[in-house]
Design a protein around this motif. Structure first.
Motif, short mmCIF file in Angstrom:
data_model
loop_
_atom_site.label_atom_id
_atom_site.label_comp_id
_atom_site.label_asym_id
_atom_site.label_seq_id
_atom_site.Cartn_x
_atom_site.Cartn_y
_atom_site.Cartn_z
N TRP A 114 0.51 -0.80 -0.08
CA TRP A 114 0.30 0.40 0.15
C TRP A 114 0.68 1.18 0.12
N THR A 115 2.24 1.32 1.03
CA THR A 115 2.83 2.48 0.97
C THR A 115 3.14 2.61 -0.92
N ALA A 116 4.09 1.48 -1.12
CA ALA A 116 4.10 1.97 -2.91
C ALA A 116 3.23 2.54 -4.12
N GLU A 117 1.47 1.88 -3.17
CA GLU A 117 1.01 1.92 -4.31
C GLU A 117 0.41 3.71 -4.09
N GLY A 118 0.55 4.03 -3.19
CA GLY A 118 0.26 5.08 -2.31
C GLY A 118 -0.51 5.76 -1.09
N ILE A 119 -0.32 6.79 -0.61
CA ILE A 119 -0.96 7.54 0.70
C ILE A 119 -2.28 7.62 0.43
N ASP A 120 -2.83 8.14 -0.69
CA ASP A 120 -4.29 8.71 -1.35
C ASP A 120 -4.85 7.39 -1.78
N SER A 121 -4.37 6.06 -2.61
CA SER A 121 -4.80 4.73 -2.27
C SER A 121 -5.42 4.32 -1.28
N LEU A 122 -4.25 4.07 -0.27
CA LEU A 122 -4.64 3.49 1.16
C LEU A 122 -5.82 4.43 2.02
N LYS A 123 -5.74 5.43 1.84
CA LYS A 123 -7.03 6.14 2.24
C LYS A 123 -8.49 6.22 1.55
N LYS A 124 -8.34 6.15 0.60
CA LYS A 124 -9.62 5.66 -0.23
C LYS A 124 -9.75 4.49 -0.01
N ARG A 125 -9.40 3.23 0.13
CA ARG A 125 -9.45 1.77 0.38
C ARG A 125 -9.94 1.47 1.84
N CYS A 126 -9.27 2.41 2.95
CA CYS A 126 -10.03 3.00 4.08
C CYS A 126 -10.83 2.68 4.53
N GLU A 127 -11.74 4.31 3.77
CA GLU A 127 -13.13 4.46 3.79
C GLU A 127 -14.10 3.90 3.70
N GLU A 128 -13.33 2.85 2.52
CA GLU A 128 -14.35 2.19 2.40
C GLU A 128 -14.71 1.30 2.92
N LEU A 129 -13.59 0.55 4.27
CA LEU A 129 -13.67 -0.08 5.26
C LEU A 129 -14.36 0.30 6.34
N LYS A 130 -14.19 1.44 6.34
CA LYS A 130 -14.83 2.49 7.99
C LYS A 130 -13.63 2.93 8.53
N LEU A 131 -12.27 2.48 7.85
CA LEU A 131 -11.56 2.81 8.85
C LEU A 131 -10.07 3.66 8.61
N GLN A 132 -9.64 4.03 9.91
CA GLN A 132 -8.41 5.04 9.30
C GLN A 132 -6.95 4.91 9.45
N PRO A 133 -6.41 5.38 7.95
CA PRO A 133 -4.69 5.06 8.32
C PRO A 133 -3.82 6.25 8.82
N ARG A 134 -2.89 5.96 9.72
CA ARG A 134 -1.79 7.40 10.69
C ARG A 134 -1.15 6.48 10.57
N GLY A 135 -0.45 7.40 10.64
CA GLY A 135 0.79 7.32 10.12
C GLY A 135 1.55 6.80 12.27
N THR A 136 2.69 6.21 12.21
CA THR A 136 2.18 5.60 13.62
C THR A 136 3.26 6.57 14.88
N ARG A 137 3.06 7.64 14.55
CA ARG A 137 3.14 8.98 15.31
C ARG A 137 2.23 9.98 15.90
N GLY A 138 1.10 9.29 15.49
CA GLY A 138 -0.32 10.24 15.99
C GLY A 138 -0.64 11.04 14.94
N GLU A 139 -2.08 11.40 15.52
CA GLU A 139 -3.18 12.05 14.49
C GLU A 139 -1.68 12.97 14.14
N SER A 140 -1.23 13.68 14.40
CA SER A 140 -0.52 15.49 13.51
C SER A 140 1.02 14.91 13.54
N GLY A 141 1.74 13.27 14.11
CA GLY A 141 3.00 13.56 13.58
C GLY A 141 3.38 12.80 12.03
N GLY A 142 2.59 12.17 11.03
CA GLY A 142 3.42 12.46 9.67
C GLY A 142 3.17 10.43 9.39
N GLN A 143 3.57 10.04 8.38
CA GLN A 143 3.66 9.09 8.14
C GLN A 143 4.99 8.79 7.99
#
Length: 113
Positions: free
Chosen positions: A39-68
């Motif tokens: 998913w990282t190679a595919e792109g973060i926007d693709s992952l976010k879109k897929r997570c939205e469809e699955l009723k999930l949220q992707p974040r970096g491991t540094r929290g909401e404002s910490g980035g990926q």
């Protein structure tokens, strides 16, 4: 799997955070740390879109404002209110399993071994 370019064994890790009260009377939150190189190679926007469809949220491991950074994501359930704890946890399990299976296919697509 084995990364042929670097000759390194890469172990996929999944760390589950327990279901915890998010805020009093405001529902529950749960998250899973998972490596998703495909998913990282595919792109973060693709992952976010897929997570939205699955009723999930992707974040970096540094929290909401910490980035990926890297390939490890903190995946949490998008919804907190209006669902039972069982429904939230089942949504998380089903969604993360789906992301994992899709990630394996994306690793092949992007030749990540």
């Amino acid at each position: 799997g084995i990364n042929a370019e670097y000759g390194v064994y890469v172990r996929r890790e999944v760390r589950v955070h327990p279901l915890l009260p998010h805020q009093p009377r405001n529902g529950y939150a749960s998250s899973v740390h998972i490596d998703l190189p495909g998913w990282t190679a595919e792109g973060i926007d693709s992952l976010k879109k897929r997570c939205e469809e699955l009723k999930l949220q992707p974040r970096g491991t540094r929290g909401e404002s910490g980035g990926q950074t890297g390939i490890t994501y903190d995946i949490s359930n998008k919804h907190r209110l209006g669902y039972s704890e069982v429904e939230l946890v089942q949504c998380m399990i089903d969604g993360v399993n789906t992301l994992y299976r899709e990630d394996l296919r994306l690793q092949k697509k992007h030749q990540i071994y």
